[in-house]
Scaffold this motif. Structure first.
Motif, mmCIF file in Angstrom:
data_model
loop_
_atom_site.group_PDB
_atom_site.id
_atom_site.type_symbol
_atom_site.label_atom_id
_atom_site.label_comp_id
_atom_site.label_asym_id
_atom_site.label_seq_id
_atom_site.Cartn_x
_atom_site.Cartn_y
_atom_site.Cartn_z
ATOM 1 N N VAL A 341 0.837 -1.206 0.000
ATOM 2 C CA VAL A 341 0.000 0.000 0.000
ATOM 3 C C VAL A 341 0.871 1.254 0.000
ATOM 4 C CG1 VAL A 341 -1.719 1.319 1.284
ATOM 5 C CG2 VAL A 341 -1.932 -1.173 1.126
ATOM 6 N N ILE A 342 1.868 1.276 0.876
ATOM 7 C CA ILE A 342 2.754 2.438 0.958
ATOM 8 C C ILE A 342 3.503 2.638 -0.360
ATOM 9 C CG2 ILE A 342 4.788 3.380 2.117
ATOM 10 C CD1 ILE A 342 3.831 1.950 4.664
ATOM 11 N N ALA A 343 3.990 1.540 -0.942
ATOM 12 C CA ALA A 343 4.734 1.632 -2.199
ATOM 13 C C ALA A 343 3.862 2.188 -3.318
ATOM 14 C CB ALA A 343 5.294 0.269 -2.578
ATOM 15 N N LEU A 344 2.621 1.722 -3.407
ATOM 16 C CA LEU A 344 1.736 2.212 -4.459
ATOM 17 C C LEU A 344 1.356 3.670 -4.229
ATOM 18 C CD1 LEU A 344 -0.647 -0.805 -5.164
ATOM 19 C CD2 LEU A 344 1.082 0.160 -6.678
ATOM 20 N N GLU A 345 1.178 4.061 -2.964
ATOM 21 C CA GLU A 345 0.872 5.464 -2.677
ATOM 22 C C GLU A 345 2.025 6.362 -3.119
ATOM 23 O OE1 GLU A 345 -1.712 7.055 -1.706
ATOM 24 O OE2 GLU A 345 -3.068 5.421 -1.143
ATOM 25 N N GLU A 346 3.272 5.928 -2.881
ATOM 26 C CA GLU A 346 4.420 6.726 -3.300
ATOM 27 C C GLU A 346 4.543 6.743 -4.823
ATOM 28 O OE1 GLU A 346 7.722 5.122 -1.175
ATOM 29 O OE2 GLU A 346 7.099 5.981 0.742
ATOM 30 N N LEU A 347 4.243 5.621 -5.454
ATOM 31 C CA LEU A 347 4.228 5.597 -6.911
ATOM 32 C C LEU A 347 3.165 6.547 -7.441
ATOM 33 C CD1 LEU A 347 5.070 4.440 -9.658
ATOM 34 C CD2 LEU A 347 3.475 2.545 -9.261
ATOM 35 N N LYS A 348 1.997 6.513 -6.842
ATOM 36 C CA LYS A 348 0.913 7.424 -7.237
ATOM 37 C C LYS A 348 1.355 8.882 -7.120
ATOM 38 C CE LYS A 348 -3.497 9.089 -5.468
ATOM 39 N NZ LYS A 348 -4.530 8.907 -4.416
ATOM 40 N N ASN A 349 2.039 9.213 -6.027
ATOM 41 C CA ASN A 349 2.467 10.596 -5.802
ATOM 42 C C ASN A 349 3.541 11.046 -6.795
ATOM 43 O OD1 ASN A 349 0.694 10.843 -3.653
ATOM 44 N ND2 ASN A 349 2.218 10.250 -2.122
ATOM 45 N N SER A 350 4.247 10.092 -7.395
ATOM 46 C CA SER A 350 5.274 10.452 -8.379
ATOM 47 C C SER A 350 4.680 10.667 -9.771
ATOM 48 C CB SER A 350 6.354 9.367 -8.439
ATOM 49 O OG SER A 350 5.866 8.190 -9.066
ATOM 50 N N LEU A 351 3.412 10.305 -9.939
ATOM 51 C CA LEU A 351 2.730 10.497 -11.219
ATOM 52 C C LEU A 351 1.902 11.764 -11.176
ATOM 53 C CD1 LEU A 351 1.472 6.835 -11.741
ATOM 54 C CD2 LEU A 351 3.496 7.874 -12.760
ATOM 55 N N ARG A 352 1.870 12.480 -12.290
ATOM 56 C CA ARG A 352 1.093 13.710 -12.323
ATOM 57 C C ARG A 352 -0.380 13.441 -12.630
ATOM 58 N NH1 ARG A 352 5.667 16.072 -15.161
ATOM 59 N NH2 ARG A 352 4.467 16.389 -17.091
ATOM 60 N N ASN A 353 -0.675 12.307 -13.196
ATOM 61 C CA ASN A 353 -2.059 11.978 -13.547
ATOM 62 C C ASN A 353 -2.340 10.500 -13.300
ATOM 63 O OD1 ASN A 353 -0.315 11.209 -15.580
ATOM 64 N ND2 ASN A 353 -1.845 11.461 -17.201
ATOM 65 N N PRO A 354 -2.273 10.058 -12.054
ATOM 66 C CA PRO A 354 -2.550 8.646 -11.776
ATOM 67 C C PRO A 354 -4.000 8.313 -12.097
ATOM 68 C CG PRO A 354 -2.534 9.914 -9.743
ATOM 69 C CD PRO A 354 -2.072 10.842 -10.825
ATOM 70 N N PRO A 355 -4.338 7.049 -12.267
ATOM 71 C CA PRO A 355 -5.733 6.669 -12.506
ATOM 72 C C PRO A 355 -6.640 7.206 -11.412
ATOM 73 C CG PRO A 355 -4.285 4.809 -12.914
ATOM 74 C CD PRO A 355 -3.424 5.885 -12.323
ATOM 75 N N LEU A 356 -7.842 7.613 -11.787
ATOM 76 C CA LEU A 356 -8.749 8.283 -10.860
ATOM 77 C C LEU A 356 -9.171 7.391 -9.703
ATOM 78 C CD1 LEU A 356 -11.063 10.239 -13.338
ATOM 79 C CD2 LEU A 356 -9.198 11.139 -11.915
ATOM 80 N N ASP A 357 -9.145 6.082 -9.891
ATOM 81 C CA ASP A 357 -9.608 5.197 -8.822
ATOM 82 C C ASP A 357 -8.463 4.697 -7.938
ATOM 83 O OD1 ASP A 357 -8.436 3.547 -10.687
ATOM 84 O OD2 ASP A 357 -9.942 1.961 -10.526
ATOM 85 N N TRP A 358 -7.295 5.327 -8.032
ATOM 86 C CA TRP A 358 -6.197 4.932 -7.156
ATOM 87 C C TRP A 358 -6.354 5.582 -5.787
ATOM 88 C CZ3 TRP A 358 -0.593 3.667 -8.833
ATOM 89 C CH2 TRP A 358 -0.619 2.616 -9.756
ATOM 90 N N ASN A 359 -7.383 5.175 -5.085
ATOM 91 C CA ASN A 359 -7.629 5.573 -3.702
ATOM 92 C C ASN A 359 -8.270 4.404 -2.984
ATOM 93 O OD1 ASN A 359 -6.962 8.543 -3.332
ATOM 94 N ND2 ASN A 359 -8.300 8.676 -5.132
#
Length: 480
Positions: A341-359
């Motif tokens: 979970v933590i790894a994906l959250e950090e990956l999400k934060n490094s993207l400027r437009n992550p998929p909308l359902d990444w929560n």
């Protein structure tokens, strides 16, 4: 806790309490205002979640910071107001989810037909520093899901504390003040802002001359529910059809509340026996002005429910009842491994437009995994592949991706990712890595050549490969 006015753009004060706009809690959806006249402020705006390309089986989550281990009352409220346009005169039907647990189906059609809003209430324990409350599109309808308001309020430690919240949660089925015939009893009468509905059956109501102190009462019901009671005029049994609708077969938490409302009878003279669907629930309950709560933590029910209150053999008074609550006992759906979970959250934060359902939870419930995320089966849920090919992603590739140690495949080709490839040597199970058609720079890390499981690399138009490729060119299947 939090009072969140979904779709609102500014703070507001309603009945002396501050309601927050929802922009800091969710990154998806569209704020919309309803044109229905006379709505209370918390119903006049909604957040709507457009189903782009009919993206069913997608969840959209409010993520709220919480106190780990605290018990939260969560209430979602929905009022449709025709927000999806003339082609959809009926409200959509969809799911709601808390963290990785399916909570319930949201079907507000009947209430909306009567001009009413609908609310759903549950009790969940915070397992981490955040909780997610999600609305999720399903295949019931193809109309955009929405939400009007969200409450998350901390409960006292003693409230419903016989439930094993490490493995279960509670979903409210019904809560009634049986002798009450006014408006809903709520905050400030109930310090935890629970809703106690009036009971509309045609039964005898008596006013109470004594109201018990509720500070030490089990589950701390509001004193207002003890102002009136249902009773019988004679020394005879009383039957209640409660809840006043059919129940699905499940296991339920039931709590019933009593207090002797008279001051004329001698002590210990009102004694009652209780049965639910003719099965003994409790015998020889002595009622006094101090009150009593009788509860069952796991009671099987299905269909219509009959509660029978009878005077015990040694009773000199007729039976009575003040209030009742019934919850469906939900088994928690689990959680994705914290490291992932933590790894994906950090990956999400490094993207400027992550998929909308990444929560929310990345893997659970199983039908609502994040876009591009595939997870393992079994109790220990891990992320085993990422496939975000052609998603138009912008940003960099966070080094945290190397913490997803159960990955066996990564497909990130045909995006606009920039920066360098991080060290992926910790991904011992990785077999496939596709990064081609991005804007990555630098060399292919030589560590990739030392990864024994890696057998396929897509690299064309990716970066300067001249220095790094020699380490593993003979070993891998490489190319576009």
């Amino acid at each position: 806790g939090y009072l969140i006015n979904c779709g609102a753009t500014r703070r507001s004060v309603i009945d002396g309490r501050v309601w927050l706009p929802d922009g800091n809690f969710i990154s998806a959806g569209t704020s919309k205002s309803l044109t229905v006249p006379g709505l209370v402020p918390t119903l006049s705006t909604v957040r709507s979640f457009p189903l782009e390309n009919k993206n069913l089986r997608r969840k959209f989550c409010y993520v709220v910071r919480v106190y780990r281990g605290a018990r939260y009352l969560i209430r979602t409220t929905y009022y449709y107001g025709g927000v999806n346009g003339l082609d959809f005169d009926s409200p959509p039907v969809f799911d709601q989810i808390v963290d990785g647990t399916f909570w319930s189906v949201v079907n507000t059609t009947e209430d909306y037909g009567k001009g009413l809003s609908s609310y759903y209430e549950g009790v969940f324990e915070a397992k981490g520093n955040t909780m997610s409350v999600c609305v999720a599109s399903n295949t019931y309808t193809v109309s955009d899901p929405f939400i009007s308001s969200l409450k998350m309020l901390i409960l006292g430690d003693s409230i419903y504390n016989t439930t094993k919240f490490d493995s279960h949660a509670l979903h409210l089925v019904a809560r009634h003040s049986f002798g009450h015939n006014g408006s809903i009893i709520r905050y400030p009468d109930d310090q935890f802002d629970r809703y106690w509905q009036p009971y509309e059956e045609n039964v005898s109501v008596t006013a109470s001359k004594k109201i018990p102190a509720v500070s030490g009462f089990w589950n701390i019901p509001p004193s207002k529910v003890f102002e009136t009671a249902l009773s019988t005029a004679q020394l005879e049994s009383m039957e209640l059809r409660w809840p006043p609708f059919s129940l699905p077969n499940s296991t339920y938490y039931i709590a019933l509340y009593f207090a002797d409302n008279s001051d004329s009878m001698s002590s210990n003279s009102r004694v009652i026996d209780m049965h639910i669907n003719d099965v003994r629930y409790y015998s020889n309950l002595v009622l006094s002005s101090e009150g009593a709560a009788v509860f069952a933590t796991r009671w099987p029910l299905g269909g219509l429910t009959k509660i029978t209150l009878s005077p015990a053999a040694n009773s000199n008074g007729s039976p009575l009842i003040n209030a009742g609550e019934i919850f469906d006992v939900l088994r928690l759906g689990g959680r994705t491994h914290t490291r992932d979970v933590i790894a994906l959250e950090e990956l999400k934060n490094s993207l400027r437009n992550p998929p909308l359902d990444w929560n929310g939870d990345p893997c659970l419930p199983r039908d609502y995994t994040w876009t591009g995320v595939k997870c393992s089966e079994g109790e220990r849920t891990r992320v085993i592949s990422l496939n975000l090919t052609g998603m138009g992603l912008l940003g960099s590739l966070s080094p945290s991706i190397a913490n997803l140690t159960a990955l066996n495949g990564i497909w990130l080709s045909n995006n606009s990712l920039s920066g360098v490839i991080p060290d992926l040597s910790s991904l011992k199970l990785l077999e496939i890595l596709h990064l081609q058609d991005n804007q990555l720079t630098g060399e292919i890390p030589s560590s990739l050549g030392e990864m024994k499981s890696l057998r396929e690399l897509g690299y064309a138009h990716m970066l300067d490969i001249s220095a790094g490729l020699g380490y593993f060119k003979k070993k891998l299947r490489v190319g576009a």
